[in-house]
Design a protein around this motif. Structure first.
Motif, PDB file in Angstrom:
ATOM      1  N   LEU A  75      76.791  89.871  27.234  1.00 20.62           N
ATOM      2  CA  LEU A  75      78.203  89.723  26.923  1.00 20.62           C
ATOM      3  C   LEU A  75      79.062  90.219  28.084  1.00 20.62           C
ATOM      4  CD1 LEU A  75      80.210  88.915  24.729  1.00 20.62           C
ATOM      5  CD2 LEU A  75      80.002  91.231  23.787  1.00 20.62           C
ATOM      6  N   ARG A  76      80.111  89.468  28.366  1.00 20.40           N
ATOM      7  CA  ARG A  76      81.076  89.883  29.385  1.00 20.40           C
ATOM      8  C   ARG A  76      82.466  89.940  28.777  1.00 20.40           C
ATOM      9  NH1 ARG A  76      77.212  91.497  31.188  1.00 20.40           N
ATOM     10  NH2 ARG A  76      76.084  90.910  33.073  1.00 20.40           N
TER      11      ARG A  76
ATOM     12  N   ASN B  50      70.873  90.322  22.216  1.00 21.07           N
ATOM     13  CA  ASN B  50      70.775  91.760  21.943  1.00 21.07           C
ATOM     14  C   ASN B  50      71.401  92.089  20.600  1.00 21.07           C
ATOM     15  OD1 ASN B  50      69.693  93.063  24.518  1.00 21.07           O
ATOM     16  ND2 ASN B  50      71.320  91.716  25.300  1.00 21.07           N
TER      17      ASN B  50
ATOM     18  N   LYS C  49      63.265  98.436  33.079  1.00 21.60           N
ATOM     19  CA  LYS C  49      63.472  98.375  34.530  1.00 21.60           C
ATOM     20  C   LYS C  49      63.087  99.662  35.253  1.00 21.60           C
ATOM     21  CE  LYS C  49      67.154  97.330  37.847  1.00 21.60           C
ATOM     22  NZ  LYS C  49      66.944  98.520  38.703  1.00 21.60           N
TER      23      LYS C  49
ATOM     24  N   GLU D 240      63.274  92.904  41.160  1.00 23.07           N
ATOM     25  CA  GLU D 240      64.201  92.641  42.265  1.00 23.07           C
ATOM     26  C   GLU D 240      63.522  92.197  43.550  1.00 23.07           C
ATOM     27  OE1 GLU D 240      66.559  96.205  42.576  1.00 23.07           O
ATOM     28  OE2 GLU D 240      67.844  95.642  40.888  1.00 23.07           O
TER      29      GLU D 240
ATOM     30  N   TYR E 112      66.998  90.219  39.183  1.00 26.56           N
ATOM     31  CA  TYR E 112      67.782  89.660  40.268  1.00 26.56           C
ATOM     32  C   TYR E 112      66.922  88.883  41.262  1.00 26.56           C
ATOM     33  CZ  TYR E 112      71.649  92.737  38.752  1.00 26.56           C
ATOM     34  OH  TYR E 112      72.638  93.367  38.047  1.00 26.56           O
TER      35      TYR E 112
ATOM     36  N   ASP F 170      63.013  95.862  23.256  1.00 25.16           N
ATOM     37  CA  ASP F 170      63.742  95.984  24.518  1.00 25.16           C
ATOM     38  C   ASP F 170      63.584  97.391  25.096  1.00 25.16           C
ATOM     39  OD1 ASP F 170      65.429  95.211  26.545  1.00 25.16           O
ATOM     40  OD2 ASP F 170      67.213  94.996  25.294  1.00 25.16           O
TER      41      ASP F 170
ATOM     42  N   GLN G  47      70.794  85.125  31.588  1.00 28.87           N
ATOM     43  CA  GLN G  47      69.865  85.480  32.666  1.00 28.87           C
ATOM     44  C   GLN G  47      68.512  84.831  32.389  1.00 28.87           C
ATOM     45  OE1 GLN G  47      68.825  89.638  33.403  1.00 28.87           O
ATOM     46  NE2 GLN G  47      68.751  89.198  35.601  1.00 28.87           N
TER      47      GLN G  47
HETATM   48  P1  C2E Z   1      69.854  95.300  28.497  1.00 29.29           P
HETATM   49  O1  C2E Z   1      69.738  94.619  27.184  1.00 29.29           O
HETATM   50  O2  C2E Z   1      68.703  96.152  28.909  1.00 29.29           O
HETATM   51  O3  C2E Z   1      70.152  94.155  29.551  1.00 29.29           O
HETATM   52  C1  C2E Z   1      69.660  94.138  30.865  1.00 29.29           C
HETATM   53  C2  C2E Z   1      70.695  94.641  31.844  1.00 29.29           C
HETATM   54  O4  C2E Z   1      70.091  94.745  33.124  1.00 29.29           O
HETATM   55  C3  C2E Z   1      71.882  93.700  32.026  1.00 29.29           C
HETATM   56  O5  C2E Z   1      73.014  94.499  32.338  1.00 29.29           O
HETATM   57  C4  C2E Z   1      71.465  92.884  33.248  1.00 29.29           C
HETATM   58  O6  C2E Z   1      72.549  92.312  33.941  1.00 29.29           O
HETATM   59  C5  C2E Z   1      70.793  93.954  34.070  1.00 29.29           C
HETATM   60  N1  C2E Z   1      69.793  93.422  35.002  1.00 29.29           N
HETATM   61  C6  C2E Z   1      68.947  92.385  34.837  1.00 29.29           C
HETATM   62  N2  C2E Z   1      68.154  92.216  35.905  1.00 29.29           N
HETATM   63  C7  C2E Z   1      68.473  93.179  36.777  1.00 29.29           C
HETATM   64  C8  C2E Z   1      67.997  93.536  38.098  1.00 29.29           C
HETATM   65  O7  C2E Z   1      67.098  92.915  38.675  1.00 29.29           O
HETATM   66  N3  C2E Z   1      68.592  94.615  38.687  1.00 29.29           N
HETATM   67  C9  C2E Z   1      69.600  95.311  38.091  1.00 29.29           C
HETATM   68  N4  C2E Z   1      70.123  96.347  38.764  1.00 29.29           N
HETATM   69  N5  C2E Z   1      70.062  95.016  36.859  1.00 29.29           N
HETATM   70  C10 C2E Z   1      69.510  93.961  36.213  1.00 29.29           C
HETATM   71  P2  C2E Z   1      74.435  94.266  31.605  1.00 29.29           P
HETATM   72  O8  C2E Z   1      74.683  92.808  31.430  1.00 29.29           O
HETATM   73  O9  C2E Z   1      75.431  95.088  32.335  1.00 29.29           O
HETATM   74  O10 C2E Z   1      74.208  94.870  30.165  1.00 29.29           O
HETATM   75  C11 C2E Z   1      73.987  96.232  29.987  1.00 29.29           C
HETATM   76  C12 C2E Z   1      73.567  96.540  28.564  1.00 29.29           C
HETATM   77  O11 C2E Z   1      74.646  96.261  27.670  1.00 29.29           O
HETATM   78  C13 C2E Z   1      72.398  95.698  28.064  1.00 29.29           C
HETATM   79  O12 C2E Z   1      71.164  96.230  28.536  1.00 29.29           O
HETATM   80  C14 C2E Z   1      72.576  95.829  26.571  1.00 29.29           C
HETATM   81  O13 C2E Z   1      72.059  97.058  26.128  1.00 29.29           O
HETATM   82  C15 C2E Z   1      74.085  95.851  26.437  1.00 29.29           C
HETATM   83  N6  C2E Z   1      74.580  94.507  26.068  1.00 29.29           N
HETATM   84  C16 C2E Z   1      74.968  93.480  26.856  1.00 29.29           C
HETATM   85  N7  C2E Z   1      75.352  92.414  26.111  1.00 29.29           N
HETATM   86  C17 C2E Z   1      75.172  92.779  24.805  1.00 29.29           C
HETATM   87  C18 C2E Z   1      75.393  92.128  23.538  1.00 29.29           C
HETATM   88  O14 C2E Z   1      75.776  90.949  23.437  1.00 29.29           O
HETATM   89  N8  C2E Z   1      75.117  92.863  22.413  1.00 29.29           N
HETATM   90  C19 C2E Z   1      74.663  94.144  22.475  1.00 29.29           C
HETATM   91  N9  C2E Z   1      74.430  94.816  21.324  1.00 29.29           N
HETATM   92  N10 C2E Z   1      74.441  94.788  23.642  1.00 29.29           N
HETATM   93  C20 C2E Z   1      74.687  94.110  24.786  1.00 29.29           C
END
Ligand code: C2E
Ligand code: CA
Ligand code: CA
Ligand code: CA
Length: 273
Positions: free
Chosen positions: A61-62, A117, A203, A239, A258, A179, A44
């Motif tokens: 991560l997906r 992260n 956010k 957003e 977004y 974060d 992103q």
């Molecule tokens: P995070 O680190 O706070 O990541 C931001 C999350 O907000 C991401 O969700 C992203 O897609 C979402 N986001 C960004 N901009 C916007 C926006 O404008 N609107 C909305 N509604 N959402 C937005 P995602 O990808 O689902 O990840 C969720 C959480 O999962 C992350 O929160 C993080 O805590 C964790 N995560 C994801 N990838 C990794 C990773 O590789 N390692 C670790 N330890 N945690 C991860």
């Protein structure tokens, strides 16, 4: 009445049963996800507000499971943390992120920081620092193009223990961002003791700045204070244009959200750069 009570009990019980089944099946699958090639990274963009250009990305991560399809990180990251799987998975993410960023540099893209992260479980693993050093060495990525994202609550809850590790990370030249800032309990005066470079304002505050005067004041306060102690500030989850304009007026440095772009594949990200 007696019957429905019994039914209700059975209903909850079978629900719990299937939740546990899902969890144990997910765990089994997650264990093999790396080897099965089911994990991938999306990126992103993080945009600098003065020039409106992409200066960094956050890696997210997906997991597309053969068995379950798309599984949200909100579900599998906590599971990975509970089971310790976050250690090999987190290491894989870090390696891939560094590898890809180095590749971008070599291909001549304008240098950008990649944010990764890091879960607290990973951070406190005894091999973490050694792994990090090794990954930097093997990928040959300059450490200033890597940033580790660590959640505020984690740092604050175990300040003594994490401070040592954070100092080591900074000593290597790697950046650190705090974060989900604002959701923990940091007294702002603590911030200048922390070896960090950047605050990512959560956010939940950004969602409200358009309509809620006190959220707006909080965000403004965070930005002004952060600047006094020479930290960069990024607003998460932007957003709308309205949010963007408010943040610009407050002199926020960077945004992610977004409004500018969702997390996208490596190939899509390259097209934007
Ligand atoms: P995070 O680190 O706070 O990541 C931001 C999350 O907000 C991401 O969700 C992203 O897609 C979402 N986001 C960004 N901009 C916007 C926006 O404008 N609107 C909305 N509604 N959402 C937005 P995602 O990808 O689902 O990840 C969720 C959480 O999962 C992350 O929160 C993080 O805590 C964790 N995560 C994801 N990838 C990794 C990773 O590789 N390692 C670790 N330890 N945690 C991860
Ligand atoms: Ca993050
Ligand atoms: Ca965040
Ligand atoms: Ca979050």
């Amino acid at each position: 009445a007696k019957d429905s009570g019994k039914n209700r009990y059975l209903f909850y019980d079978s629900n719990m049963h299937s939740e546990l089944m899902r969890k144990s099946e997910l765990e089994k699958r997650l264990r093999k996800a790396i080897d099965n090639g089911e994990l991938k990274l999306v990126f992103q963009p993080q945009v600098e507000l003065n020039e409106e250009k992409i200066v960094a990305s956050e890696v997210l991560l997906r997991w597309i499971s053969d068995e379950f399809g798309f599984v949200s990180p909100e579900e599998f990251i906590p599971l990975a943390e509970e089971t310790g799987l976050i250690i090999p998975i987190g290491k894989w993410v870090l390696e891939q992120a560094c590898l890809i960023n180095k590749q971008w540099m070599d291909e001549g893209y304008a240098p950008k920081i990649v944010g990764v992260n890091v879960s607290v479980i990973q951070l406190k693993d005894e091999n973490f620092l050694e792994n990090l050093r090794e990954i930097l060495h093997e990928t040959n990525l300059q450490p200033e193009y890597l940033e580790l994202e660590i959640t505020e609550s984690v740092v604050m809850e175990e300040l003594d223990e994490t401070l040592k590790i954070l100092n080591e990370i900074r000593f290597m030249g790697v950046n650190i961002s705090l974060d989900d800032f604002g959701t923990g309990y940091s007294s702002l005066s603590y911030l200048k003791e922390l070896p960090i470079n950047k605050l990512k304002i959560d956010k939940s505050f950004i969602d409200k700045i358009q309509h809620d005067e006190s959220s707006k004041e909080i965000v403004d306060g965070i930005i002004q204070l952060a600047h006094k102690i020479e930290l960069t500030v990024l607003a998460e989850g932007v957003e709308t244009k309205e949010q963007l304009d408010i943040l610009k007026n407050m002199n926020c440095d960077k945004i992610q959200g977004y409004y500018f772009s969702k997390p996208i594949s490596k190939e899509e990200f390259e097209k934007m750069c």
